[in-house]
Design a protein around this motif. Structure first.
Motif, PDB file in Angstrom:
ATOM      1  N   VAL A 114       0.867  -1.186   0.000  1.00  0.00           N
ATOM      2  CA  VAL A 114       0.000   0.000   0.000  1.00  0.00           C
ATOM      3  C   VAL A 114       0.905   1.238   0.000  1.00  0.00           C
ATOM      4  O   VAL A 114       1.796   1.360   0.846  1.00  0.00           O
ATOM      5  CB  VAL A 114      -0.930   0.009   1.232  1.00  0.00           C
ATOM      6  N   PRO A 115       0.710   2.173  -0.945  1.00  0.00           N
ATOM      7  CA  PRO A 115       1.633   3.316  -1.100  1.00  0.00           C
ATOM      8  C   PRO A 115       1.407   4.418  -0.071  1.00  0.00           C
ATOM      9  O   PRO A 115       0.898   5.496  -0.363  1.00  0.00           O
ATOM     10  CB  PRO A 115       1.317   3.804  -2.513  1.00  0.00           C
ATOM     11  N   ILE A 116       1.820   4.155   1.174  1.00  0.00           N
ATOM     12  CA  ILE A 116       1.659   5.144   2.241  1.00  0.00           C
ATOM     13  C   ILE A 116       2.979   5.368   2.951  1.00  0.00           C
ATOM     14  O   ILE A 116       3.877   4.518   2.914  1.00  0.00           O
ATOM     15  CB  ILE A 116       0.594   4.715   3.265  1.00  0.00           C
ATOM     16  N   VAL A 151      -0.256   8.797   8.751  1.00  0.00           N
ATOM     17  CA  VAL A 151       0.330   8.352   7.489  1.00  0.00           C
ATOM     18  C   VAL A 151      -0.375   9.054   6.336  1.00  0.00           C
ATOM     19  O   VAL A 151      -1.496   9.547   6.474  1.00  0.00           O
ATOM     20  CB  VAL A 151       0.217   6.821   7.321  1.00  0.00           C
ATOM     21  N   VAL A 152       0.295   9.089   5.196  1.00  0.00           N
ATOM     22  CA  VAL A 152      -0.236   9.815   4.044  1.00  0.00           C
ATOM     23  C   VAL A 152       0.005   9.004   2.772  1.00  0.00           C
ATOM     24  O   VAL A 152       1.007   8.287   2.660  1.00  0.00           O
ATOM     25  CB  VAL A 152       0.427  11.207   3.931  1.00  0.00           C
ATOM     26  N   ARG A 153      -0.913   9.113   1.844  1.00  0.00           N
ATOM     27  CA  ARG A 153      -0.693   8.505   0.527  1.00  0.00           C
ATOM     28  C   ARG A 153       0.500   9.194  -0.133  1.00  0.00           C
ATOM     29  O   ARG A 153       0.638  10.419  -0.077  1.00  0.00           O
ATOM     30  CB  ARG A 153      -1.941   8.667  -0.350  1.00  0.00           C
ATOM     31  N   LYS A 154       1.361   8.425  -0.775  1.00  0.00           N
ATOM     32  CA  LYS A 154       2.578   8.988  -1.354  1.00  0.00           C
ATOM     33  C   LYS A 154       2.273  10.006  -2.448  1.00  0.00           C
ATOM     34  O   LYS A 154       2.966  11.033  -2.556  1.00  0.00           O
ATOM     35  CB  LYS A 154       3.469   7.870  -1.901  1.00  0.00           C
ATOM     36  N   ASP A 155       1.235   9.763  -3.250  1.00  0.00           N
ATOM     37  CA  ASP A 155       0.918  10.710  -4.314  1.00  0.00           C
ATOM     38  C   ASP A 155       0.432  12.039  -3.749  1.00  0.00           C
ATOM     39  O   ASP A 155       0.757  13.105  -4.272  1.00  0.00           O
ATOM     40  CB  ASP A 155      -0.106  10.125  -5.295  1.00  0.00           C
ATOM     41  N   PHE A 156      -0.316  12.008  -2.653  1.00  0.00           N
ATOM     42  CA  PHE A 156      -0.771  13.242  -2.008  1.00  0.00           C
ATOM     43  C   PHE A 156       0.413  13.994  -1.408  1.00  0.00           C
ATOM     44  O   PHE A 156       0.504  15.221  -1.519  1.00  0.00           O
ATOM     45  CB  PHE A 156      -1.801  12.932  -0.922  1.00  0.00           C
ATOM     46  N   ALA A 157       1.342  13.265  -0.789  1.00  0.00           N
ATOM     47  CA  ALA A 157       2.505  13.891  -0.158  1.00  0.00           C
ATOM     48  C   ALA A 157       3.360  14.633  -1.178  1.00  0.00           C
ATOM     49  O   ALA A 157       3.874  15.732  -0.904  1.00  0.00           O
ATOM     50  CB  ALA A 157       3.336  12.845   0.566  1.00  0.00           C
ATOM     51  N   PHE A 164      12.479   3.521  14.504  1.00  0.00           N
ATOM     52  CA  PHE A 164      11.109   3.277  14.051  1.00  0.00           C
ATOM     53  C   PHE A 164      11.057   2.275  12.889  1.00  0.00           C
ATOM     54  O   PHE A 164      10.274   1.320  12.912  1.00  0.00           O
ATOM     55  CB  PHE A 164      10.433   4.581  13.639  1.00  0.00           C
ATOM     56  N   ALA A 165      11.866   2.486  11.863  1.00  0.00           N
ATOM     57  CA  ALA A 165      11.855   1.585  10.710  1.00  0.00           C
ATOM     58  C   ALA A 165      12.212   0.164  11.126  1.00  0.00           C
ATOM     59  O   ALA A 165      11.646  -0.809  10.617  1.00  0.00           O
ATOM     60  CB  ALA A 165      12.808   2.084   9.631  1.00  0.00           C
ATOM     61  N   GLN A 166      13.144   0.039  12.070  1.00  0.00           N
ATOM     62  CA  GLN A 166      13.513  -1.288  12.567  1.00  0.00           C
ATOM     63  C   GLN A 166      12.342  -1.914  13.321  1.00  0.00           C
ATOM     64  O   GLN A 166      12.074  -3.120  13.205  1.00  0.00           O
ATOM     65  CB  GLN A 166      14.742  -1.199  13.476  1.00  0.00           C
ATOM     66  N   ASN A 167      11.630  -1.079  14.096  1.00  0.00           N
ATOM     67  CA  ASN A 167      10.471  -1.580  14.829  1.00  0.00           C
ATOM     68  C   ASN A 167       9.393  -2.082  13.871  1.00  0.00           C
ATOM     69  O   ASN A 167       8.765  -3.123  14.114  1.00  0.00           O
ATOM     70  CB  ASN A 167       9.902  -0.489  15.733  1.00  0.00           C
ATOM     71  N   HIS A 208      12.431   1.828   5.235  1.00  0.00           N
ATOM     72  CA  HIS A 208      12.874   3.221   5.239  1.00  0.00           C
ATOM     73  C   HIS A 208      12.142   4.064   4.195  1.00  0.00           C
ATOM     74  O   HIS A 208      11.926   5.260   4.396  1.00  0.00           O
ATOM     75  CB  HIS A 208      14.386   3.294   5.017  1.00  0.00           C
ATOM     76  N   ASP A 209      11.766   3.443   3.074  1.00  0.00           N
ATOM     77  CA  ASP A 209      11.087   4.216   2.037  1.00  0.00           C
ATOM     78  C   ASP A 209       9.623   4.489   2.374  1.00  0.00           C
ATOM     79  O   ASP A 209       8.921   5.164   1.634  1.00  0.00           O
ATOM     80  CB  ASP A 209      11.186   3.517   0.673  1.00  0.00           C
ATOM     81  N   ASN A 210       9.172   3.969   3.511  1.00  0.00           N
ATOM     82  CA  ASN A 210       7.812   4.243   3.978  1.00  0.00           C
ATOM     83  C   ASN A 210       7.809   5.176   5.184  1.00  0.00           C
ATOM     84  O   ASN A 210       6.823   5.266   5.920  1.00  0.00           O
ATOM     85  CB  ASN A 210       7.087   2.946   4.344  1.00  0.00           C
TER      86      ASN A 210
END
Length: 341
Positions: free
Chosen positions: A109-111, A228-234, A306-309, A331-333
């Motif tokens: 999911v692209p968020i 969280v936010v949709r990547k396209d909106f961000a 956080f990313a590790q969690n 990390h890319d999320n």
């Protein structure tokens, strides 16, 4: 004759001046309203009923005022429902826990997580029914426990069972949304439930807290409440997200600066209660049960552990059969650029 016309003339000039001032003021208000309400289309934001200080900003319409952007707020009962709405594009921004975030990003999911509302503690808890005779962890074997699946409480429940060395198949875990948990609890269909507000307060009236998410976090399974936010909106709306972050952090800082002063204001309590459905008298304790990070803490946490969690959470969910795949990293999320002043 000149004296006779002088007073009406002065009166007319005063009236015209007042009318001009009124019209200018009205025009400015209309312009602000247009900016506020008609800035393209409303941003659609999904929220849940967790208790945190930023609910005051939501009640005050501070997000709309600060961003000069119309917002449509939509209430959801579970993080999985929010994820579905994000995936379909029905909402732009959503409030979810770290467990549904791990599950959603594992599914592609692209968020992106851009703000931590809270590191969760006593605001989420496992409550056992007063008639269940559950006194120690081993008493949970054979009992029926309700929890919203793939939620932070689900992850915390499974983590607690693992800590107690209780196999999942030794407990009957059923998937219920918070409103359904209340109904099942009142009917006596379940022995325990791991849930958040306002369901938490309602079931505690005839039960007691067995363990909460603060303790489970101490055991190595911390959970977070996130925006969280949709990547396209961000990509298209970075300034709105910066405004959203600033509004939220301003409210969190007000609480952190003086929790006692914040909860002594009955307006704050009533506003949070109206949005979440919690009882005003229980909100001070619920607020105190979580950790609210400042700007520096947000950046440090999102940039590091956080990313590790999320990776650890995803691996755990995969081991439980709740997700099929796990990414190499997450990390890319995660985004921190909207936290920059």
């Amino acid at each position: 004759m000149r004296k006779q016309y002088k007073k009406p003339l002065i009166t007319t000039l005063i009236v015209l001046s007042l009318l001009t001032i009124f019209l200018i003021s009205q025009t400015r208000d209309d312009q602000e309203t247009r900016i506020h309400n008609n800035n393209e289309k409303p941003v659609v934001i999904a929220y849940q009923t967790g208790v945190d200080p930023s609910k005051v900003a939501q009640a005050n319409q501070s997000y709309e005022k600060d961003s000069k952007q119309a917002i449509e707020w939509k209430k959801f009962d579970t993080g999985s429902d929010v994820v579905n709405a994000l995936a379909s594009g029905d909402v732009d921004i959503g409030n979810i826990g770290s467990s549904p975030f791990a599950a959603a990003t594992s599914r592609g999911v692209p968020i992106t997580a851009f703000l931590i509302t809270a590191k969760l503690g006593s605001s989420e808890a496992l409550v056992v029914h007063e008639g269940s005779e559950i006194k120690q962890p081993s008493d949970l074997i054979g009992k029926t426990i309700a929890v919203p699946f793939v939620s932070t409480t689900h992850y915390s429940l499974l983590s607690a069972l693992k800590h107690w060395n209780i196999p999942e198949n030794k407990v009957k875990i059923i998937n219920l949304r918070p409103p359904e948990i209340i109904a099942a609890w009142n009917r006596g269909d379940i022995d325990a439930a791991y849930v958040w507000e306002p369901a938490l307060s309602k079931i505690k009236t005839t039960g007691h807290v067995f363990v909460d998410s603060h303790q489970v976090g101490e055991w190595g399974a911390p959970t977070y409440d996130l925006w969280v936010v949709r990547k396209d909106f961000a990509e298209k709306n970075p300034e709105f997200l910066k405004s959203f972050v600033n509004t939220t952090l301003n409210q969190l800082n007000k609480y952190n600066q003086s929790p006692e002063h914040f909860v002594s204001d009955k307006n704050n309590l009533s506003k949070i209660a109206n949005i979440t459905g919690s009882k005003p008298e229980e909100i001070p304790l619920l607020l105190a049960g979580n950790i609210y990070l400042d700007r520096r803490g947000q950046v440090d946490t999102l940039s590091n552990e956080f990313a590790q969690n999320i990776l650890d959470t995803a691996k755990f969910l995969k081991g439980q059969g709740k997700v099929d795949t796990v990414k190499d990293n997450y990390h890319d999320n995660v985004a921190t650029q909207f936290l920059n002043n």
